[in-house]
Design a protein around this motif. Sequence first.
Motif, PDB file in Angstrom:
ATOM      1  N   VAL B   8       0.705  -1.244   0.317  1.00  0.00           N
ATOM      2  CA  VAL B   8      -0.100  -0.165   0.150  1.00  0.00           C
ATOM      3  C   VAL B   8       1.242   0.834   0.117  1.00  0.00           C
ATOM      4  O   VAL B   8       1.076   1.320   0.771  1.00  0.00           O
ATOM      5  N   PHE B  33      -1.228  -1.062  -4.154  1.00  0.00           N
ATOM      6  CA  PHE B  33      -1.561   0.053  -4.753  1.00  0.00           C
ATOM      7  C   PHE B  33      -0.816   1.683  -4.150  1.00  0.00           C
ATOM      8  O   PHE B  33      -0.279   2.051  -3.016  1.00  0.00           O
ATOM      9  N   LYS B  35      -2.375   5.983  -4.965  1.00  0.00           N
ATOM     10  CA  LYS B  35      -3.337   6.185  -4.603  1.00  0.00           C
ATOM     11  C   LYS B  35      -3.559   7.619  -6.198  1.00  0.00           C
ATOM     12  O   LYS B  35      -4.194   7.889  -6.724  1.00  0.00           O
ATOM     13  N   HIS B  80      -5.403   3.940  -7.546  1.00  0.00           N
ATOM     14  CA  HIS B  80      -6.094   3.424  -6.736  1.00  0.00           C
ATOM     15  C   HIS B  80      -5.928   3.859  -5.245  1.00  0.00           C
ATOM     16  O   HIS B  80      -4.362   3.365  -4.790  1.00  0.00           O
ATOM     17  N   GLU B  81      -6.694   3.601  -4.462  1.00  0.00           N
ATOM     18  CA  GLU B  81      -6.490   4.487  -3.000  1.00  0.00           C
ATOM     19  C   GLU B  81      -7.361   2.698  -1.448  1.00  0.00           C
ATOM     20  O   GLU B  81      -8.478   3.111  -1.677  1.00  0.00           O
ATOM     21  N   VAL B  82      -6.264   2.961  -1.485  1.00  0.00           N
ATOM     22  CA  VAL B  82      -6.435   2.145  -0.239  1.00  0.00           C
ATOM     23  C   VAL B  82      -7.628   2.507   1.334  1.00  0.00           C
ATOM     24  O   VAL B  82      -6.991   2.944   1.546  1.00  0.00           O
ATOM     25  N   ILE B  85      -7.878  -2.797   5.149  1.00  0.00           N
ATOM     26  CA  ILE B  85      -7.132  -3.910   5.192  1.00  0.00           C
ATOM     27  C   ILE B  85      -7.922  -4.886   6.409  1.00  0.00           C
ATOM     28  O   ILE B  85      -8.914  -4.318   7.784  1.00  0.00           O
ATOM     29  N   VAL B  92      -7.158  -6.567   0.974  1.00  0.00           N
ATOM     30  CA  VAL B  92      -7.329  -4.707   1.401  1.00  0.00           C
ATOM     31  C   VAL B  92      -8.894  -4.583   0.070  1.00  0.00           C
ATOM     32  O   VAL B  92      -8.749  -5.268  -0.667  1.00  0.00           O
ATOM     33  N   ALA B  94      -9.662  -1.535  -1.600  1.00  0.00           N
ATOM     34  CA  ALA B  94      -9.174  -0.158  -2.724  1.00  0.00           C
ATOM     35  C   ALA B  94     -10.477   0.375  -3.719  1.00  0.00           C
ATOM     36  O   ALA B  94     -11.877  -0.352  -3.879  1.00  0.00           O
ATOM     37  N   GLN B 103      -8.709  -7.580  -2.924  1.00  0.00           N
ATOM     38  CA  GLN B 103      -7.479  -7.836  -3.307  1.00  0.00           C
ATOM     39  C   GLN B 103      -6.703  -8.611  -1.938  1.00  0.00           C
ATOM     40  O   GLN B 103      -6.470  -8.063  -0.664  1.00  0.00           O
ATOM     41  N   THR B 112       2.399   3.456   3.832  1.00  0.00           N
ATOM     42  CA  THR B 112       1.391   5.529   3.546  1.00  0.00           C
ATOM     43  C   THR B 112       2.102   6.465   3.476  1.00  0.00           C
ATOM     44  O   THR B 112       1.356   7.201   3.583  1.00  0.00           O
TER      45      THR B 112
END
Lengths: 471, 471
Positions: B8, B33, B35, B80-82, B85, B92, B94, B103, B112
């Motif tokens: 992430v 991922f 964002k 892609h913003e997670v 979790i 996760v 997203a 995913q 992050t």
Amino acid sequence: MNETFVVVGGDAAGMSAASKAKRDDPDLEVVVFEKGEWVSYGACGLPYYVKGEIQSLESLVSVTPEEFRDERDIDLRTGHEVVGIDPDRREVLAEHDGDDVIQSYDHLLVATGAQAVAPPIEGTDLAGVYTLGSMSDGKELREYVARARDGESLQQPDRGPACRYLEDCTGPVAVVGGGYVGIEMAEALAANGFEVNLFQRGERVLKGFSDETSEEVAEHLRDRDVVLHLEADVRELSGADEVDAVLTAEDSIPVDMVLLGTGVRPRTDLAEDAGIDLGSTGAIATDAYRETNVPDVYAAGDCAEAVHVVTGEPTYVPLALTANRHGRAVGQTVAGRPTEGGDVAGTAAIKAFDVEAARTGVLDHEVARDAGFDPVTETITAKSRAGYYPAGGSVTVTMTADRGSGRLLGASLVSEYGEGAVHRSHAVVAALEEGATVFDLENYDLAYAPPFNTTWDPVLVAAKVLSGSIR
Amino acid sequence: MNETFVVVGGDAAGMSAASKAKRDDPDLEVVVFEKGEWVSYGACGLPYYVKGEIQSLESLVSVTPEEFRDERDIDLRTGHEVVGIDPDRREVLAEHDGDDVIQSYDHLLVATGAQAVAPPIEGTDLAGVYTLGSMSDGKELREYVARARDGESLQQPDRGPACRYLEDCTGPVAVVGGGYVGIEMAEALAANGFEVNLFQRGERVLKGFSDETSEEVAEHLRDRDVVLHLEADVRELSGADEVDAVLTAEDSIPVDMVLLGTGVRPRTDLAEDAGIDLGSTGAIATDAYRETNVPDVYAAGDCAEAVHVVTGEPTYVPLALTANRHGRAVGQTVAGRPTEGGDVAGTAAIKAFDVEAARTGVLDHEVARDAGFDPVTETITAKSRAGYYPAGGSVTVTMTADRGSGRLLGASLVSEYGEGAVHRSHAVVAALEEGATVFDLENYDLAYAPPFNTTWDPVLVAAKVLSGSIR
């Protein structure tokens, strides 16, 4: 009655010891015998003086004889050559203006330094053949350069055509030896318009550095029109009174002057005559406190050997920092606080025109194997600053470690001048001193900012690659 | 079935981990991922982009998304913003273009990063108020500089007389915060002709460095016409829609723009929501392998804390090398070879106009005492090259050690740009990493030659003086 500390030799080791001893114990009588007139001078600066970047020979002197005498209260006797040491009577015998001087000591430091070695060939005593070991050598060379640039003393009609008859009327000259002195003098002479022929017996210059460093420096020397004669077997310097050619196995290269940069050897005669033991390197053997086999007699600087931090074995690396450090340690010891002064890592640095290079530790696989290691070497080239940063060049790092333990053994670095090969080597030296592994080194939190390196400094990149190849 | 490693965050830690994991274990599915649209960019280069020394934002990208996808076979999903979790299901969640993406993972890295923190005052949301944390921040600032230099958007008639109405029509501007970003941006803006007001809450800039370093940098900033407001209590940024003044307790300083360089905080919301523990620093806590309290979930880079080599305690030092190193270690671990990646020494470097500075370790006596040390500090100023060498400046080194053991605790160095304060700090970092004493350091066989240092490098001079004062 106060104790007396006598020092033989007034350069880096001797004056460091004298100054430190007197500062730490002002009651100590400190007597220094120096056979010449110069003390505490920066011999490392001589090439820059010959080059003309430094205008006065005096500026190489860090502390003058008057300062030692008046401000540091040291009994400095220049023009005094010590010709004998009598350990039983604790006396030294010196000669001064034809008179004998006898001086007793409680502690004695032999700091007689090293002398330039001429190769065992004919013609090294011809006029026009120089070495660069002393201040007077520097003076003579500077005078030679000045004369040559004025067009004097080069008009010798029976020589063949060579660049010395061209407009600038300087050169060709020869430098024999591709070590520090040879390369620094090649730069000094080339900068003065001489056509420089550099003769190196081995297949590469700077043989203590890595192949890659040597190759990069050699390429740069060629770029600067230095004519490199590698694997050159210099057989003779020829000439009637003045040197006029360098004869190799294959060739005769006409030259106006020859600078011999073929190494130094420790000055040990005085010590040997007094029963002081030499070590396996041929330099004076000492313990960790620089004390010789003769009680209260110390040896430090270019006349003495030291222990290598990597091999743990005696080694002979006559360089300025060690002389200063060990001299200072002897001064502290004599003043009452026993001080070791540390081992040596064989670290060295050089600027050659517009490149800089440093080496430290053990790079030679044979030496490493003899010391019980299983050496592995990797070489990387990385940017010296962030790729996007609008300046910079590259740094090539060769690094060697032991396969089994990962212990770092040595490194050699080269970069454009100003791109930090020399200062970056400090991290490697520190790691060697601490017996660190390459796995330790790759995780060092070294300073990073875009004007100074990539996120991983080239030293870390080398450690990563080497670490990867031995795991 | 192959295992999946999900990352992430696609900057230094994330992409280092992804790349290393995939290289070491090509069978691993690696999904990243991110964002935003940018990955693996050098945020440290943004000030130089704003300054105009770097022409394209793209050049800050070390590896492009296409290279990650095509050459490194990494499933990189930008945009892609997670948002969640689920450690129990090892998934996760997203969001991408309004769609949910789920995913699953076998190993997860939370990378992050950090975000710029605005001070808790009014007006930070006004137009003309910037931070510098992301590529888009950099883009906006560059555009601001370009507009201002073209004389646009500064013609606001109801403001009083100020340098913005003079010929060059740029400035005054404010930089709030005298840390790295603040000082680098002060340089970037001043170089573009802005009158820069730098506001620092404390009594000195670069508070992590030594007093002496701060003072030398501050003096240099003033020489470059940066107006330093020290001990400035910024109360408000005022303006209708656009910022037009900085209000302190005493004063109102009219400005056209404000850059907030008031620090960062770790982005931990996602981790916290998933039950991942934060440490005492407020960043994500991990073990030596960067694994969090949740099995197979790692955290690295600017969102995570690390252990300080000197104190042995958790610390939060969000810098690029640590992110790269710890990311890479996680990649190796996930690929099957557990790797620690090492502690941090709090090392940092900065160029400010024509000076450079570095710091490492613990300099603050209170912090040192809290860690059980009895700190002693000495500061020396020494020549950066041999005194006789025709170039060079000075290096000021502040060094701290523990009185009882001699253990080296930290150092801060400053010199003219190019005189090596930053690269010389490498020796100190290495010594800190190895737990060396200042007695060890003073004996290091560092590289010496006249173009690079005095015989005793300034770092050794500092060690000698400090060693002398604590024996």
